[in-house]
Design a protein around this motif. Structure first.
Motif, short mmCIF file in Angstrom:
data_model
loop_
_atom_site.label_atom_id
_atom_site.label_comp_id
_atom_site.label_asym_id
_atom_site.label_seq_id
_atom_site.Cartn_x
_atom_site.Cartn_y
_atom_site.Cartn_z
N ILE B 126 0.45 -0.77 -0.14
CA ILE B 126 -0.13 0.20 0.31
C ILE B 126 0.87 1.13 -0.06
O ILE B 126 0.34 1.88 0.59
CB ILE B 126 -1.10 0.23 1.00
N LEU B 129 -0.77 4.30 -1.27
CA LEU B 129 -1.45 4.95 0.04
C LEU B 129 -0.63 6.25 1.30
O LEU B 129 -1.32 6.34 2.36
CB LEU B 129 -2.80 3.83 0.47
N LYS B 130 0.19 6.05 1.03
CA LYS B 130 1.32 6.58 1.96
C LYS B 130 0.83 7.68 3.37
O LYS B 130 1.05 8.55 3.77
CB LYS B 130 2.35 5.85 2.59
N LEU B 137 -9.43 5.46 4.24
CA LEU B 137 -9.31 4.03 3.89
C LEU B 137 -10.55 3.46 4.01
O LEU B 137 -11.28 2.88 4.78
CB LEU B 137 -8.18 2.98 4.62
N GLU B 141 -8.29 -1.61 3.04
CA GLU B 141 -6.68 -0.69 3.11
C GLU B 141 -6.09 -0.85 4.89
O GLU B 141 -4.85 -0.65 5.20
CB GLU B 141 -6.74 0.10 2.96
N ASN B 171 -10.45 -9.04 0.19
CA ASN B 171 -9.68 -8.70 0.92
C ASN B 171 -9.19 -9.89 1.91
O ASN B 171 -7.95 -10.13 2.01
CB ASN B 171 -10.02 -7.79 1.55
#
Lengths: 332, 234
Positions: B126, B129-130, B137, B141, B171
């Protein structure tokens, strides 16, 4: 990093604005004194010069009081919000002020006290704030819901005012008047010689808060996660309650209960900075809190020639809607 | 590495018994059992949150009951099924919290902390997405961010209590694959409780089963029927 630079920039802007607002506050009185008089009154005081007396006895203490009240109540609010993971927490809504009020009321109206002095008042207010902080901590362990905790705080407030009203019926008119004036909240009762001790305590509280900033960051994750990362939950709880009692107790002792500053300012800071770094949040809450209360009080000072409004009226007018907005945003 | 010998766990009386268990680095273990069979209690006992009643459990050769609260985060990290709502905390800053046992009194990140954080976020996939806030999220995530935090903590042992409980099928698969890869690539000993028997069987993990007679036993290979027989039929 970009965000870090942005934070530094906003902090510098706040830091530079602080003296600007301080000067605006000093010059918002009815008599135009000028900076020269202010400086003279501090460093070469002549007690026959009326303007210098006004500056030293009234203007400067009131400005510094506004600064200290805003700064310390805001940090107190921030600490409560982090401890309870609740943006609606604050020393006033949680009833921590009520603790101080109860002890101060007891002292004023019965005359029973440990010390007959400023220090006595401070110690009473501190003990009251600390005990009520522990009480709220105890209740917080039992209610999980954020709104319920506020209800407990409000009940604690009502419970206290019931006791205080019993005290009132039993006390003499003179003592009652002293208490009533105190309970309205005011920035004008602090005298020049008292500023030293207040500043010292607020400074200690500020340093204490900064020293536990890493633990506060961890607490944001929730107590279980913080614990698994090695945080000593019990110790940090007592530290937070202690520092909050120090910061709000000393202010409440001298200025009476001041509403909503501790709740509103940290929320404004979080929206402004969008971070959970407590070094930034603490510093910014102090600066913005000081600026907030100084500007509110400056407006009151300007209005004073035709009406005297208590500071609590204005902080509540601004603070109460903020609570409502947060509640709506949370429950949406 | 976790070594267990004649362990009795429970709050007051024994609810679970573990005779002998050696959990090695480089392996993902799936802890399976009925609701209320004591899976969480077992994980909490290993995490030092609940004292065990008797016997021995060691992490990295250290008896868990003798490890101090401040030493725990250097030996094991934990991931829970739920994720607290936090305003204004980016994924990077969230994962950085995993480094807090190593940083100074003000939490200042050193170069080695920063590279551990980047590496952890990359290994769960991820990194894109940092800079996002954790509150923005999806559930999947967020759980990956939690796992990244545990990895950033740098311990060999990672305990996860039903990390896939609130996730959809894809997921769940992803989390299991990520954990399996991390166990192998980074040589970690990962224990995860789960109800996803099907996904676990597909991914060739080893199983810790809470059996009907309240014991935990290790199985290198199991079929679905085997698990049902061991843990669920009465």
């Amino acid at each position: 990093m970009l965000t870090e630079r942005k934070h530094t920039l906003i902090l510098i802007i706040l830091l530079v604005s602080l003296p600007v607002f301080a000067l605006l506050h000093l010059n918002s009185g009815q008599i135009d004194l000028g900076i020269g008089t202010m400086i003279d009154s501090m460093f070469s005081f002549n007690n026959e010069n009326m303007n210098e007396v006004i500056a030293r006895e009234i203007r400067i203490p009131r400005m510094l009081t506004a600064l200290l009240v805003g700064g310390s109540l805001s940090i107190g609010g921030l600490l409560m919000q982090t401890l309870f993971r609740n943006p609606l927490a604050g020393p006033y809504v949680l009833g921590i002020n009520s603790g101080s009020s109860l002890f101060v009321a007891f002292t004023i109206m019965t005359g029973v006290t440990f010390f007959q002095s400023d220090l006595g008042m401070i110690i009473n207010a501190l003990i009251g704030a600390f005990l009520f902080g522990l009480l709220i901590l105890f209740f917080a362990g039992m209610v999980r819901n954020q709104i319920s905790l506020l209800l407990v705080g409000i009940m604690l407030g009502s419970f206290t005012s019931a006791f205080i009203s019993i005290l009132e019926t039993m006390s003499h008119a003179e003592e009652l008047k002293v208490y009533m004036l105190w309970s309205l909240g005011s920035l004008q009762k602090v005298e020049f010689h008292q500023l030293g001790i207040i500043s010292l305590i607020v400074f200690l509280g500020l340093i204490g808060a900064l020293l536990i900033s890493k633990q506060l960051n961890l607490l944001v994750l929730g107590e279980r996660e913080a614990k698994s990362l090695g945080l000593n939950i019990k110790r940090i709880r007592y530290l937070i309650i202690g520092i909050t009692a120090l910061l709000t107790g000393v202010i409440t002792a001298f200025c009476g209960p001041i509403a909503f500053v501790g709740l509103a300012v940290p929320n404004m800071v979080r929206i402004l900075f969008k971070t959970q770094h407590h070094i930034v949040l603490i510093t910014a809450s102090f600066l913005l809190g000081a600026i907030f209360v100084m500007s509110v009080d400056a407006i009151l000072q300007l209005l004073e020639s035709w009406m005297v409004i208590p500071i609590n009226a204005i902080t509540s007018i601004i603070g109460a809607p903020i609570v409502v907005i947060i509640v709506f945003r949370r429950l949406r | 590495m976790i070594e267990i010998d004649k362990l009795h766990i429970g709050y007051h009386s024994t609810i679970l018994e573990v005779n002998r268990l050696d959990l090695k680095n480089g392996q993902l273990y799936i802890l399976i059992g009925r609701n209320g069979s004591g899976k969480s209690t077992f994980l909490k006992s290993l995490g030092g949150e609940i004292p065990y009643l008797s016997g021995s459990a060691r992490i990295e050769k250290k008896e868990i009951s003798t490890i101090s609260q401040s030493e725990i985060p250097f030996l094991l990290s934990t991931v829970r099924s739920s994720f607290n709502h936090i305003d204004y905390m980016s994924v990077y800053n969230y994962v950085a919290m995993g480094r807090s046992p190593y940083t100074n009194a003000f939490g200042k990140l050193r170069e080695e902390d920063k590279s551990a954080i980047e590496k952890a976020i990359t290994s769960v996939g991820i990194i894109h997405l940092k800079d996002r806030f954790t509150s923005e999220l999806s559930d999947g995530e967020r759980q990956l961010a939690s796992i990244a935090k545990a990895i950033a903590q740098g311990t060999n042992v990672i305990l996860l209590d039903e990390p896939t409980a609130y996730l959809d099928y894809l997921n769940r698969m992803n989390i299991l694959n990520v954990l399996k890869n991390i166990a192998q690539d980074q040589n970690k000993c990962i224990v995860m409780s789960s109800h996803d028997i099907d996904i676990a069987i597909e991914s060739n993990c080893e199983f810790l089963v809470v059996t009907k007679n309240q014991k935990i036993e290790l199985f290198k290979e199991l079929s679905k029927e085997g698990i049902l027989e061991l843990a669920f039929t009465s």
